[in-house]
Design an enzyme around this catalytic site. Structure first.
Site, PDB file in Angstrom:
ATOM      1  CG  HIS A 133     -37.252 -47.608 100.407  1.00 11.83           C
ATOM      2  ND1 HIS A 133     -37.264 -48.052  99.099  1.00 11.83           N
ATOM      3  CD2 HIS A 133     -38.465 -47.931 100.902  1.00 11.83           C
ATOM      4  CE1 HIS A 133     -38.431 -48.601  98.834  1.00 11.83           C
ATOM      5  NE2 HIS A 133     -39.178 -48.554  99.916  1.00 11.83           N
TER       6      HIS A 133
HETATM    7  P1  TYD Z   1     -38.492 -47.183  93.851  1.00 10.82           P
HETATM    8  O1  TYD Z   1     -38.879 -46.567  95.162  1.00 10.82           O
HETATM    9  O2  TYD Z   1     -37.075 -47.015  93.423  1.00 10.82           O
HETATM   10  O3  TYD Z   1     -38.873 -48.734  93.858  1.00 10.82           O
HETATM   11  P2  TYD Z   1     -38.363 -49.876  94.858  1.00 10.82           P
HETATM   12  O4  TYD Z   1     -39.136 -49.694  96.121  1.00 10.82           O
HETATM   13  O5  TYD Z   1     -38.680 -51.146  94.171  1.00 10.82           O
HETATM   14  O6  TYD Z   1     -36.893 -49.721  95.035  1.00 10.82           O
HETATM   15  O7  TYD Z   1     -39.467 -46.616  92.736  1.00 10.82           O
HETATM   16  C1  TYD Z   1     -39.152 -46.612  91.360  1.00 10.82           C
HETATM   17  C2  TYD Z   1     -39.821 -45.419  90.702  1.00 10.82           C
HETATM   18  O8  TYD Z   1     -41.242 -45.550  90.751  1.00 10.82           O
HETATM   19  C3  TYD Z   1     -39.468 -44.105  91.373  1.00 10.82           C
HETATM   20  O9  TYD Z   1     -39.330 -43.139  90.348  1.00 10.82           O
HETATM   21  C4  TYD Z   1     -40.685 -43.769  92.190  1.00 10.82           C
HETATM   22  C5  TYD Z   1     -41.807 -44.405  91.411  1.00 10.82           C
HETATM   23  N1  TYD Z   1     -42.950 -44.875  92.223  1.00 10.82           N
HETATM   24  C6  TYD Z   1     -44.178 -44.275  92.076  1.00 10.82           C
HETATM   25  O10 TYD Z   1     -44.353 -43.332  91.285  1.00 10.82           O
HETATM   26  N2  TYD Z   1     -45.232 -44.736  92.823  1.00 10.82           N
HETATM   27  C7  TYD Z   1     -45.094 -45.760  93.679  1.00 10.82           C
HETATM   28  O11 TYD Z   1     -46.088 -46.154  94.330  1.00 10.82           O
HETATM   29  C8  TYD Z   1     -43.802 -46.382  93.847  1.00 10.82           C
HETATM   30  C9  TYD Z   1     -43.610 -47.522  94.805  1.00 10.82           C
HETATM   31  C10 TYD Z   1     -42.756 -45.892  93.091  1.00 10.82           C
END
Ligand code: TYD
Length: 137
Positions: free
Chosen positions: A53
């Site tokens: 992303h």
């Molecule tokens: P995700 O964005 O998929 O992680 P990555 O960047 O590693 O791919 O996030 C995983 C889950 O955690 C998603 O449900 C969103 C949540 N999340 C939070 O609640 N707070 C945060 O600061 C982050 C980074 C993710």
């Protein structure tokens, strides 16, 4: 796109005969923002790729505080890979950058310092939408 930056950071180690310590402060050369959030990724599934992303308005410093992993950053023009394999290395990401985290070693812990609270509206999770935004604004 011109202000999209991803670069490696080297943190000074305060080492002595007891071991090593790294101290990072907000609004410094190494962390050029106020830290509003930190999170860490651990216990990753072998072979997984995370991230995939971009953010519109977020600054982050990524540090693999244990083990190793690779951070891929793409600003729409060039794609850079940073291998983080020791706690004295970090990656600073600012601006519109597509990021991927991969090659997590067993036991890897990736710590992320972030300039903003979590906001799903700041995410661009579709690569075609990222390319469109980075190309046409
Ligand atoms: P995700 O964005 O998929 O992680 P990555 O960047 O590693 O791919 O996030 C995983 C889950 O955690 C998603 O449900 C969103 C949540 N999340 C939070 O609640 N707070 C945060 O600061 C982050 C980074 C993710």
């Amino acid at each position: 796109m011109s202000n999209s930056v991803s670069r490696i950071l080297m943190f000074p180690i305060k080492g002595d005969n007891r071991g090593s310590l790294i101290a990072l402060e907000a609004m410094s050369e190494l962390v050029p923002f106020e830290i509003k959030r930190c999170y860490y990724i651990f216990d990753t599934t072998p072979g997984t790729i995370r991230g995939l992303h971009a953010h519109r308005d977020l600054k982050q410093v990524l540090i693999c505080v244990s083990g190793s992993c690779t951070i891929v950053c793409d600003n729409g023009k060039e794609r850079s890979e940073f291998h983080l394999d020791w706690p004295d290395k970090g990656v600073l990401i600012e601006g519109l950058v597509w990021r991927e985290m991969k090659n997590f070693s067993k036991g890897a812990v990736l710590l992320v310092l972030a300039s903003e609270h979590y906001d799903e509206a700041d995410y661009i999770r579709n690569n075609a939408a990222f390319i469109e935004e980075v190309t046409h604004g």
